[in-house]
Design a protein around this motif. Structure first.
Motif, PDB file in Angstrom:
ATOM      1  N   ALA A   1       0.863  -1.186   0.000  1.00  0.00           N
ATOM      2  CA  ALA A   1       0.000   0.000   0.000  1.00  0.00           C
ATOM      3  C   ALA A   1       0.898   1.233   0.000  1.00  0.00           C
ATOM      4  O   ALA A   1       1.959   1.229   0.616  1.00  0.00           O
ATOM      5  CB  ALA A   1      -0.899   0.005   1.227  1.00  0.00           C
ATOM      6  N   SER A   2       0.451   2.282  -0.696  1.00  0.00           N
ATOM      7  CA  SER A   2       1.247   3.507  -0.756  1.00  0.00           C
ATOM      8  C   SER A   2       0.520   4.661  -0.085  1.00  0.00           C
ATOM      9  O   SER A   2      -0.691   4.616   0.114  1.00  0.00           O
ATOM     10  CB  SER A   2       1.539   3.876  -2.211  1.00  0.00           C
TER      11      SER A   2
ATOM     12  N   ALA B   1      -0.036   7.276  -1.460  1.00  0.00           N
ATOM     13  CA  ALA B   1      -0.859   7.884  -2.508  1.00  0.00           C
ATOM     14  C   ALA B   1      -2.190   7.159  -2.658  1.00  0.00           C
ATOM     15  O   ALA B   1      -3.018   7.533  -3.476  1.00  0.00           O
ATOM     16  CB  ALA B   1      -0.111   7.874  -3.835  1.00  0.00           C
TER      17      ALA B   1
ATOM     18  N   PRO C   1      -9.253   5.795  -3.710  1.00  0.00           N
ATOM     19  CA  PRO C   1      -7.904   5.771  -3.136  1.00  0.00           C
ATOM     20  C   PRO C   1      -7.741   6.761  -1.997  1.00  0.00           C
ATOM     21  O   PRO C   1      -8.240   7.887  -2.066  1.00  0.00           O
ATOM     22  CB  PRO C   1      -7.004   6.163  -4.312  1.00  0.00           C
TER      23      PRO C   1
ATOM     24  N   ARG D   1      -7.436  -2.293  -8.500  1.00  0.00           N
ATOM     25  CA  ARG D   1      -8.433  -1.240  -8.655  1.00  0.00           C
ATOM     26  C   ARG D   1      -9.024  -0.909  -7.287  1.00  0.00           C
ATOM     27  O   ARG D   1      -9.558  -1.777  -6.602  1.00  0.00           O
ATOM     28  CB  ARG D   1      -9.531  -1.704  -9.584  1.00  0.00           C
ATOM     29  N   VAL D   2      -8.900   0.356  -6.886  1.00  0.00           N
ATOM     30  CA  VAL D   2      -9.400   0.827  -5.597  1.00  0.00           C
ATOM     31  C   VAL D   2     -10.470   1.875  -5.886  1.00  0.00           C
ATOM     32  O   VAL D   2     -10.187   2.859  -6.563  1.00  0.00           O
ATOM     33  CB  VAL D   2      -8.256   1.438  -4.754  1.00  0.00           C
TER      34      VAL D   2
ATOM     35  N   GLN E   1      -2.538   3.852  -3.453  1.00  0.00           N
ATOM     36  CA  GLN E   1      -2.487   2.766  -4.426  1.00  0.00           C
ATOM     37  C   GLN E   1      -2.185   1.441  -3.727  1.00  0.00           C
ATOM     38  O   GLN E   1      -1.388   1.389  -2.794  1.00  0.00           O
ATOM     39  CB  GLN E   1      -1.406   3.057  -5.459  1.00  0.00           C
ATOM     40  N   LEU E   2      -2.835   0.376  -4.184  1.00  0.00           N
ATOM     41  CA  LEU E   2      -2.515  -0.983  -3.751  1.00  0.00           C
ATOM     42  C   LEU E   2      -1.881  -1.706  -4.922  1.00  0.00           C
ATOM     43  O   LEU E   2      -2.336  -1.595  -6.061  1.00  0.00           O
ATOM     44  CB  LEU E   2      -3.770  -1.745  -3.331  1.00  0.00           C
ATOM     45  N   LEU E   3      -0.808  -2.439  -4.643  1.00  0.00           N
ATOM     46  CA  LEU E   3      -0.109  -3.209  -5.659  1.00  0.00           C
ATOM     47  C   LEU E   3      -0.061  -4.652  -5.204  1.00  0.00           C
ATOM     48  O   LEU E   3       0.176  -4.933  -4.030  1.00  0.00           O
ATOM     49  CB  LEU E   3       1.318  -2.677  -5.858  1.00  0.00           C
TER      50      LEU E   3
ATOM     51  N   GLN F   1     -10.604  -3.843   2.005  1.00  0.00           N
ATOM     52  CA  GLN F   1     -10.552  -3.756   0.545  1.00  0.00           C
ATOM     53  C   GLN F   1     -10.660  -5.151  -0.058  1.00  0.00           C
ATOM     54  O   GLN F   1      -9.897  -6.035   0.297  1.00  0.00           O
ATOM     55  CB  GLN F   1      -9.238  -3.104   0.109  1.00  0.00           C
TER      56      GLN F   1
ATOM     57  N   PRO G   1      -1.268  -3.085 -10.336  1.00  0.00           N
ATOM     58  CA  PRO G   1      -2.146  -2.258  -9.506  1.00  0.00           C
ATOM     59  C   PRO G   1      -3.487  -2.944  -9.264  1.00  0.00           C
ATOM     60  O   PRO G   1      -3.995  -3.646 -10.133  1.00  0.00           O
ATOM     61  CB  PRO G   1      -2.316  -0.969 -10.309  1.00  0.00           C
TER      62      PRO G   1
END
Length: 75
Positions: A11-12, A14, A35, A31-32, A16-18, A60, A29
């Protein structure tokens, strides 16, 4: 976080989840819907992760990959 299905999720700040299904060699990535900054992620069982950030904790949904899809990514 290393999940029970052996995928790795990052998790970032920003929002974003990777996700990696090849031991971290590559990440895709996730899809969130909305975010938001995150500073921690934890396996929440089944197909979810808990993402913690300044606004609290969010569960999530994670996409389910079939082993055939994971194997197709390998060289």
């Amino acid at each position: 976080v290393l999940r029970a299905d052996r995928s790795v999720v990052l998790a970032s700040q920003a929002g974003q989840l990777l996700r990696s299904d090849d031991n971290g060699a590559s990440f895709e990535p996730v899809r969130v819907p909305a975010p938001r900054p995150a500073f921690a992620v934890s396996d929440a069982g089944e197909d979810r992760v808990a993402v913690a950030g300044p606004g609290g904790v969010l569960l999530q949904q994670m996409p389910t990959l079939h082993r055939e899809e994971v194997n197709a990514k390998k060289p």
